[in-house]
Design an enzyme around this catalytic site. Structure first.
Site, mmCIF file in Angstrom:
data_model
loop_
_atom_site.group_PDB
_atom_site.id
_atom_site.type_symbol
_atom_site.label_atom_id
_atom_site.label_comp_id
_atom_site.label_asym_id
_atom_site.label_seq_id
_atom_site.Cartn_x
_atom_site.Cartn_y
_atom_site.Cartn_z
ATOM 1 N N ARG A 487 -17.835 -39.440 5.248
ATOM 2 C CA ARG A 487 -17.909 -38.835 3.924
ATOM 3 C C ARG A 487 -18.388 -39.850 2.890
ATOM 4 O O ARG A 487 -18.776 -40.975 3.215
ATOM 5 C CB ARG A 487 -16.566 -38.227 3.542
ATOM 6 C CG ARG A 487 -15.441 -39.215 3.305
ATOM 7 C CD ARG A 487 -14.139 -38.469 3.022
ATOM 8 N NE ARG A 487 -13.014 -39.365 2.795
ATOM 9 C CZ ARG A 487 -11.805 -39.164 3.292
ATOM 10 N NH1 ARG A 487 -11.557 -38.107 4.058
ATOM 11 N NH2 ARG A 487 -10.819 -40.007 3.031
ATOM 12 N N GLU A 489 -17.315 -42.117 1.150
ATOM 13 C CA GLU A 489 -16.276 -43.123 0.930
ATOM 14 C C GLU A 489 -16.560 -44.325 1.822
ATOM 15 O O GLU A 489 -17.168 -45.290 1.378
ATOM 16 C CB GLU A 489 -14.902 -42.507 1.223
ATOM 17 C CG GLU A 489 -13.749 -43.346 0.735
ATOM 18 C CD GLU A 489 -12.437 -42.558 0.773
ATOM 19 O OE1 GLU A 489 -11.393 -43.195 0.591
ATOM 20 O OE2 GLU A 489 -12.462 -41.337 0.989
ATOM 21 N N TRP A 550 -0.582 -51.669 1.478
ATOM 22 C CA TRP A 550 -2.004 -51.924 1.271
ATOM 23 C C TRP A 550 -2.216 -53.405 0.944
ATOM 24 O O TRP A 550 -2.944 -54.116 1.634
ATOM 25 C CB TRP A 550 -2.541 -51.003 0.185
ATOM 26 C CG TRP A 550 -2.930 -49.660 0.704
ATOM 27 C CD1 TRP A 550 -4.190 -49.149 0.812
ATOM 28 C CD2 TRP A 550 -2.057 -48.631 1.223
ATOM 29 N NE1 TRP A 550 -4.163 -47.872 1.360
ATOM 30 C CE2 TRP A 550 -2.865 -47.534 1.618
ATOM 31 C CE3 TRP A 550 -0.675 -48.517 1.389
ATOM 32 C CZ2 TRP A 550 -2.347 -46.367 2.167
ATOM 33 C CZ3 TRP A 550 -0.154 -47.354 1.936
ATOM 34 C CH2 TRP A 550 -0.981 -46.313 2.313
ATOM 35 N N GLU A 763 -7.480 -38.028 10.198
ATOM 36 C CA GLU A 763 -6.854 -38.577 8.997
ATOM 37 C C GLU A 763 -5.511 -37.905 8.730
ATOM 38 O O GLU A 763 -4.523 -38.566 8.388
ATOM 39 C CB GLU A 763 -7.765 -38.389 7.797
ATOM 40 C CG GLU A 763 -7.203 -38.903 6.493
ATOM 41 C CD GLU A 763 -8.201 -38.783 5.352
ATOM 42 O OE1 GLU A 763 -8.055 -39.524 4.367
ATOM 43 O OE2 GLU A 763 -9.133 -37.954 5.448
#
Length: 977
Positions: A487, A489, A550, A763
């Site tokens: 996509r 991204e 993250w 995902e």
């Protein structure tokens, strides 16, 4: 008892390499580490010392003809051995060989000489300016996001004046380049130079082109440069813009050494010819590539051929293209890895021609086509079908479309070179004539890492799950570790790779690939005063924010790499980044050591979160944040210890102890309940070893198992909990529940996508809904490796291979029985050599065969024993047989009655499925909600759980149980509740 099967034999150094496995041909350092493997049948062989010789090639800058330097390494060290000879210089050559001595008195012959070569080693060795074609100003380019995605071409001609002994071409670009020399493409790398933190770090590649040059023969040196990542439009929700400044540009230098020892340098400058015209009329990462064969020419191939629409070139200033950023690439190059043939050509309900390649993959199509002049063939790509048509909604704004326009000059084989797509299906429009299977194939593209790890089991669904993880990694390890490959991204999300690094580092040697990416993370982090951006490289305009899991990629990725590859120099390179991150979080948490409040992703994509809000997880994000704070502090303390930073080791160790105490006081009740009574809360507390006291661990493990059972063994974790939950269950004494969770096929589960035909990891747990429609969420990918991080547990616990010391100097071999598995085979090519483990369960007899490579040892823990009882073995082949009747012998199942607890019924797949089918027939929606609501509880008898069910339907339930018991040969007279 173990039986060692080995015969004494000669010892030899079978493999010797410098720096990382799979690295580019040219070294990125003048002091490369050395590693080697030993082959011998001598049992328990251990290295006592090793002799290393370095021979300089004639005509190099560093030494005379045949000069040899020698040094000896004492002890067992054979991985990442530090270079002790004179450092190599730029454009240097050398050879190295190794001889080993064993503790048993054995001595090998010297290995074959291994060739070493360097090109430029730093910006100091780079003299070529960046060049660009004249066109829109840099200011225009910075303001516009809608310019055509055209490519530019550059060329120059020269004639070697003498016989050539060496020619090294080194190149990089603001964009993606492809070089040609003497009529053909240089090298086999694609999508070079890849994507790095361009503002701080731009890699170059070097190629040996000696055989392309001959004295007195004029040649063309040229390149095509596309926008690539450098000029891509990044953003979300349709708000896209370029991030990196200036036009696409090229920098290259060809260093030619002649037979007489003189050197000539051909460098990019404003004398090169340029053009913005060519057959690649448009190319971009997200939109795809357009090729018009009518515009093809020989300008890059033939001497004396001009560009059809020449444009002036100009040199960029150092302010526009800072040469100080330039570094040699050391990650394994991106290459075409394999061709996947088309499996099926069919027509969609709307009449479109579709091709199925049978595997979701990343790369591009390769066509063999004979198209008339001006005839345009359009290729669209997607991962799935929806209602029989190409499912393109998940692509969002990415066009993912290539076009080929024919020139009428006969059959031609063509594929894109400056884009890539994630797809299983392709829609082919306007094919000239009949499309045949042999006319089209898919080219798989990713970084060419060395494959190391394998796993096979007796369960085909688990083998497919492992294959899906592998293909998900292949698709997202393309220049950088991306979240998704299809996509608009395709970014280097730090949380995804943080949870997946252990899995990836079994499947492939990721040390070079992730080591390179970590340099970009450190560069981006430095600009953000210690905060790690959500994505690396970071092309997003918003300022970075600290987020648990993250940002912890700064600590946990290098920690995992050291665990698997034991490269102290690589750990040292990231150590400052590790401490910066922990210090940032320490400041945010304050004196109470609890990281609370503020934005967090939390347990991202918890399956209970609504499609439009993937951060709305059951586990409190503050629990996740503080748990990660502890984990990072503890692993940074260990890194400090390994590297000899004793003061830091004490400081971060004490900090970790303080965080753990604060976590237990704030989030764990005296009875062992978590304040967030959810799967991930327990998984992270157990998995990160925050709960370690035996009674508390057992209580937490039991509660986690109850949660898993009560939710029908459906997965209840997102990105954070998923890698940890099976380990947490095993540590908590609930290995049977871990296997039952792994083997669940209902939605959500690991195996549900496989029942829907998935060939990669999704995902979302329900990226495709049971009715075959695509999840309505705006964010839905069918190739996202994060939820496949369970493969690390499979590789260690089913395959039985784990590092007990860093780099597998000591191998932990400890397979766990469960899930009805009767055999497994795992193998891992460690730095020392091949570790191979196979086991089989026949009745109550468990047999295991383990092969341990020379210069390493293993600790073998057999089922039914504990790690304290591990059997220590040396290299060689070892066989074990043990009776496991206490683990696998089960009493005859009791009859199912209305008194049977729901927790027992849900563990009986046949009974549960039949009961739910009956509820659906009866319209008993309360019972159909038991899984989602977590009602399959230990203290809930079936009869007392049928709230508001009419008596005649209760009788139907009792009748169903009786029929099932009878079919099983079990009879009961238990009364109805």
């Amino acid at each position: 008892m173990p039986q060692s099967i080995s015969d004494a034999a000669a010892v030899s150094v079978s493999t010797l390499w410098a720096e990382g496995r799979g690295r580019p041909d040219f070294l990125a350092t003048g002091i490369p580490s050395l590693s080697w493997q030993v082959t011998t049948d001598a049992p328990g062989w251990l290295q006592a010392s090793a002799d290393i010789e370095v021979r300089r090639g004639s005509g190099t800058a560093s030494a005379g003809n045949g000069d040899i330097e020698s040094f000896t390494v004492e002890g067992r060290e054979s991985q990442h051995v530090a270079w002790q000879a004179t450092p190599l210089r730029a454009y240097d050559t050398a050879e190295v060989r190794v001889r080993v001595h064993g503790e048993d008195g054995s001595t090998s012959e010297f290995s074959d000489w291994a060739a070493l070569r360097t090109g430029p080693l730093s910006a100091d060795d780079w003299i070529a300016p960046f060049i660009a074609v004249d066109g829109p100003t840099d200011a225009d380019l910075a303001q516009s996001s809608n310019l055509e995605r055209g490519t530019v071409r550059f060329r120059t001609e020269f004639t070697p004046r003498d016989d050539v002994t060496s020619a090294v071409l080194s190149a990089t670009a603001h964009g993606i380049y492809e070089f040609t020399l003497s009529g053909s493409v240089v090298g086999d790398e694609v999508l070079t130079p890849g994507w790095t933190a361009y503002d701080d770090r731009l890699t170059f590649q070097s190629y040996d082109v000696t055989d392309r040059l001959a004295a007195g023969e004029a040649v063309v040196l040229g390149a095509t440069v596309a926008e690539g990542w450098y000029r891509e439009r990044f953003g979300f929700d349709g708000n896209f813009a370029t991030f990196y400044p200036g036009p696409i540009a090229l920098s290259a230098q060809l260093v030619i050494t002649y037979e007489d020892g003189t050197i000539e340098r051909i460098v990019t400058d404003d004398r090169w010819q340029g053009t913005a015209a060519g057959p690649v009329v448009s190319a971009g990462i997200y939109p795809g590539e357009a090729f018009d064969a009518r515009l093809d020419d020989d300008a890059l191939l033939a001497v004396g051929t001009e560009f059809p629409k020449p444009a002036s070139t100009h040199e960029l200033s150092p302010e526009q293209a800072d040469p100080a950023r330039l570094v040699p690439s050391f990650a394994p190059p991106v290459r075409r890895i394999q061709n996947v043939p088309a499996q099926r050509i069919f027509t969609s309900p709307s009449g479109k021609t579709l091709v199925d390649f049978g595997q979701n993959l990343v790369g591009w199509l390769e066509l063999t086509v004979d198209a008339p002049a001006g005839h345009e063939v359009t290729l669209r790509h997607a991962e799935v079908l929806e209602d029989g048509e190409l499912g393109i909604r998940p692509l969002r704004f990415a066009k993912a479309t290539d076009t080929f326009t024919g020139d009428g000059h006969g059959e031609r084989t063509w594929s894109p070179r400056f884009t890539f797509h994630g797809f299983r299906y392709a829609e082919i429009t306007n094919w000239p004539g009949e499309l045949r299977l042999e006319d089209i194939s898919a080219v798989v593209v990713h970084n060419d890492m060395v494959r190391t790890g394998y796993l096979e089991t007796s369960n085909p669904l688990l083998d497919q799950l492992h294959s899906n993880v592998l293909w998900g990694m292949r698709g997202n390890f393309l220049s950088l570790p991306t979240d998704c490959p299809q996509r608009d991204e395709r970014l280097g999300w730090t949380g995804d790779i943080q949870v997946f690094t252990p899995t990836a580092s079994y499947l492939y040697d990721t040390s070079g690939f992730l080591g390179s990416w970590l340099r970009d993370l450190e560069a981006e982090q430095r600009k953000a005063t210690g905060v790690v951006p959500f994505v690396v490289p970071s092309p997003l305009p918003m300022p970075p924010m600290a987020a648990a899991a993250w940002g912890d990629a700064a600590t946990l990725v290098p920690d995992a790499l050291f665990e698997r590859f034991a490269d102290r120099a690589a750990l040292a390179a990231q150590y400052e980044s590790m401490t910066r991150w922990v210090d940032v979080v320490d400041a945010l948490a304050g004196e109470n050591h609890l990281w609370a409040g503020g934005f967090q992703f939390g347990d991202w994509l918890d399956p209970s979160a609504p499609p439009e809000n993937p951060a709305k997880a059951k586990t409190d994000p503050d629990i996740v944040a503080t748990a990660y704070f502890y984990r990072s502090a503890a692993r940074t303390a260990e890194a400090a210890r390994v590297l000899g930073h004793s003061a830091d080791a004490s400081r971060y160790g004490e900090l970790a102890d303080g965080i753990r105490g604060a976590f237990l006081r704030e989030y764990v009740t005296p009875s062992g309940r978590m304040m967030s009574d959810a799967h991930t809360a327990y998984a992270i507390a157990i998995g990160f070893e925050l709960i370690i006291e035996p009674r508390a661990l057992a209580a937490a493990g039991a509660r986690l198992a109850e949660l898993v059972r009560s939710h029908g063994y459906r997965i209840g974790t997102g990105f954070v909990g998923t890698p940890l939950i099976c380990d947490a269950l095993v540590r908590g004494g609930q290995s049977d529940v871990a296997f039952r969770l792994l083997l669940e096929e209902g939605c959500p589960s690991w195996l549900y996508p496989i029942t829907m035909g998935a060939t990669t990891i999704w995902e979302r747990w329900d990226s495709m809904l049971p009715d075959g429609s695509i999840n309505p969420g705006e964010m839905t990918s069918f190739n996202h490796y994060a939820l496949g991080a369970v493969a690390d547990w499979m590789q260690r616990s089913i395959g039985g291979i784990a590092p007990d010391d860093p780099g597998y100097a000591v191998v932990k071999i400890a397979p766990v029985l469960g899930g009805g598995l009767t055999r497994a085979h795992a193998s891992l090519e460690t730095g020392f050599g091949l570790v191979d483990v196979s086991w089989m369960l026949e009745g109550t007899s468990f047999s295991l065969v383990a092969v341990v490579p020379p210069n390493s040892t293993a600790r073998v823990t057999l089922p039914g024993t504990v790690s304290a009882d591990a059997i220590e073995v040396g290299s060689g082949r070892h066989e074990f047989t043990v009776d496991v009747s206490a683990l696998v012998s089960a009493a005859a199942p009791p009859p199912l009655t209305m008194q049977t607890p729901l927790s027992e019924i849900v563990g009986d797949t046949e009974a549960r499925d039949g009961l739910e089918a009956l509820f659906a027939e009866l319209g008993y929606f309360i019972g159909l909600g038991w899984t989602a609501n977590g009602n399959w509880k230990t203290g809930s008898p079936l009869g007392k759980s049928l709230i508001m069910m009419p008596p005649h339907n209760v009788a139907r339930v009792e009748q169903y149980l009786g029929t099932l018991n009878a079919a099983r040969g079990i009879y009961s007279s238990a009364p109805v509740e």
